[in-house]
Design an enzyme around this catalytic site. Structure first.
Site, PDB file in Angstrom:
ATOM      1  N   ARG A 139      -6.824 -40.651 -10.259  1.00 16.82           N
ATOM      2  CA  ARG A 139      -7.259 -39.761 -11.563  1.00 16.82           C
ATOM      3  C   ARG A 139      -6.528 -38.735 -11.861  1.00 16.82           C
ATOM      4  NH1 ARG A 139     -10.922 -40.085  -7.104  1.00 16.82           N
ATOM      5  NH2 ARG A 139     -12.700 -37.949  -6.476  1.00 16.82           N
ATOM      6  N   HIS A 165      -8.756 -31.512  -8.459  1.00  8.28           N
ATOM      7  CA  HIS A 165     -10.634 -32.065  -9.275  1.00  8.28           C
ATOM      8  C   HIS A 165     -11.077 -31.167  -8.858  1.00  8.28           C
ATOM      9  CE1 HIS A 165      -8.845 -35.752  -7.612  1.00  8.28           C
ATOM     10  NE2 HIS A 165      -7.842 -35.798  -6.859  1.00  8.28           N
ATOM     11  N   GLU A 200      -9.792 -34.640  -3.445  1.00  6.63           N
ATOM     12  CA  GLU A 200     -11.062 -34.008  -3.603  1.00  6.63           C
ATOM     13  C   GLU A 200     -12.294 -33.487  -2.627  1.00  6.63           C
ATOM     14  OE1 GLU A 200     -13.439 -32.486  -4.941  1.00  6.63           O
ATOM     15  OE2 GLU A 200     -14.285 -33.450  -6.837  1.00  6.63           O
TER      16      GLU A 200
END
Length: 204
Positions: free
Chosen positions: A59, A156, A86
């Site tokens: 992502r 993130h 993250e």
């Protein structure tokens, strides 16, 4: 001499949309997330970027690719490292946040999500994430900035909260309610003197 640091949180992911704990699970962007990344790229178009850093998660990498395409900067070096991933949510990853609150109680889930130093089962606290992200920034990314290079980091929510805490010299209490919006660039202009003052001290 002054260098510029651009920070961007990845666009909305499928599990953001479904209100799930994502952490290190490799979940891609939604159409909204793609649009957010395109908007970030348009906002950064015209800015000079020498090198980009991102996590090992799709992502963030997808968001970076979209931004660089919008900026016409697809030829710059890109470095991927798990240090920028993250925060790990451990055993909670993949679970719906509302369902998890019903199972464990609102207060416990709030502590896992928002305390600074309490980790969810099998996962990382924000303090753990800070102590992973900041050494990488200081030892690997900051040297490029000290050479006068402008840097883009696409990562993130919690890895960037850790970095904002470090750059803005926030306390654990101050960072708790700090939100990093998806796809909205944050810009830091750092002088040589400011960069020289950025020293990593582990939070214990």
């Amino acid at each position: 001499m002054q260098s510029t640091l651009f920070l961007v949180r990845h666009g909305q992911s499928l599990w953001n949309l479904e209100n799930r704990f994502t952490g290190w699970k490799d979940i891609d962007l939604t159409p909204t997330g793609i649009a957010e990344a395109e908007k970030a790229g348009i906002e950064l178009k015209g800015q000079h970027i020498d090198i980009a850093f991102t996590s090992t998660l799709v992502r963030a990498q997808h968001t970076l690719d979209i931004i660089l395409k919008a900026c016409d900067d697809q030829q710059i070096p890109v470095i991927k490292n798990a240090a920028l991933n993250e925060r790990s949510y451990g055993n909670l990853e993949g679970l719906n946040k509302a369902e998890t609150a019903r199972k464990y109680g609102d207060e416990q889930v709030h502590i896992w999500r928002r305390s600074f130093d309490v980790a969810p089962p099998g996962g990382e606290s924000l303090k753990d994430t800070y102590n992973r992200v900041i050494p990488y920034f200081v030892h690997t990314i900051l040297p490029y900035m000290k050479e006068g290079k402008n840097v883009l980091i696409v990562a993130h929510g919690n890895s960037l909260r850790s970095l904002v805490m470090f750059l803005d010299q926030l306390t654990p209490g101050q960072i708790i309610d700090k939100e990093i919006a998806t796809g909205v660039p944050l810009t830091y202009y750092l002088t040589d003197k400011q960069m020289d003052g950025l020293q990593y001290e582990p939070i214990k």
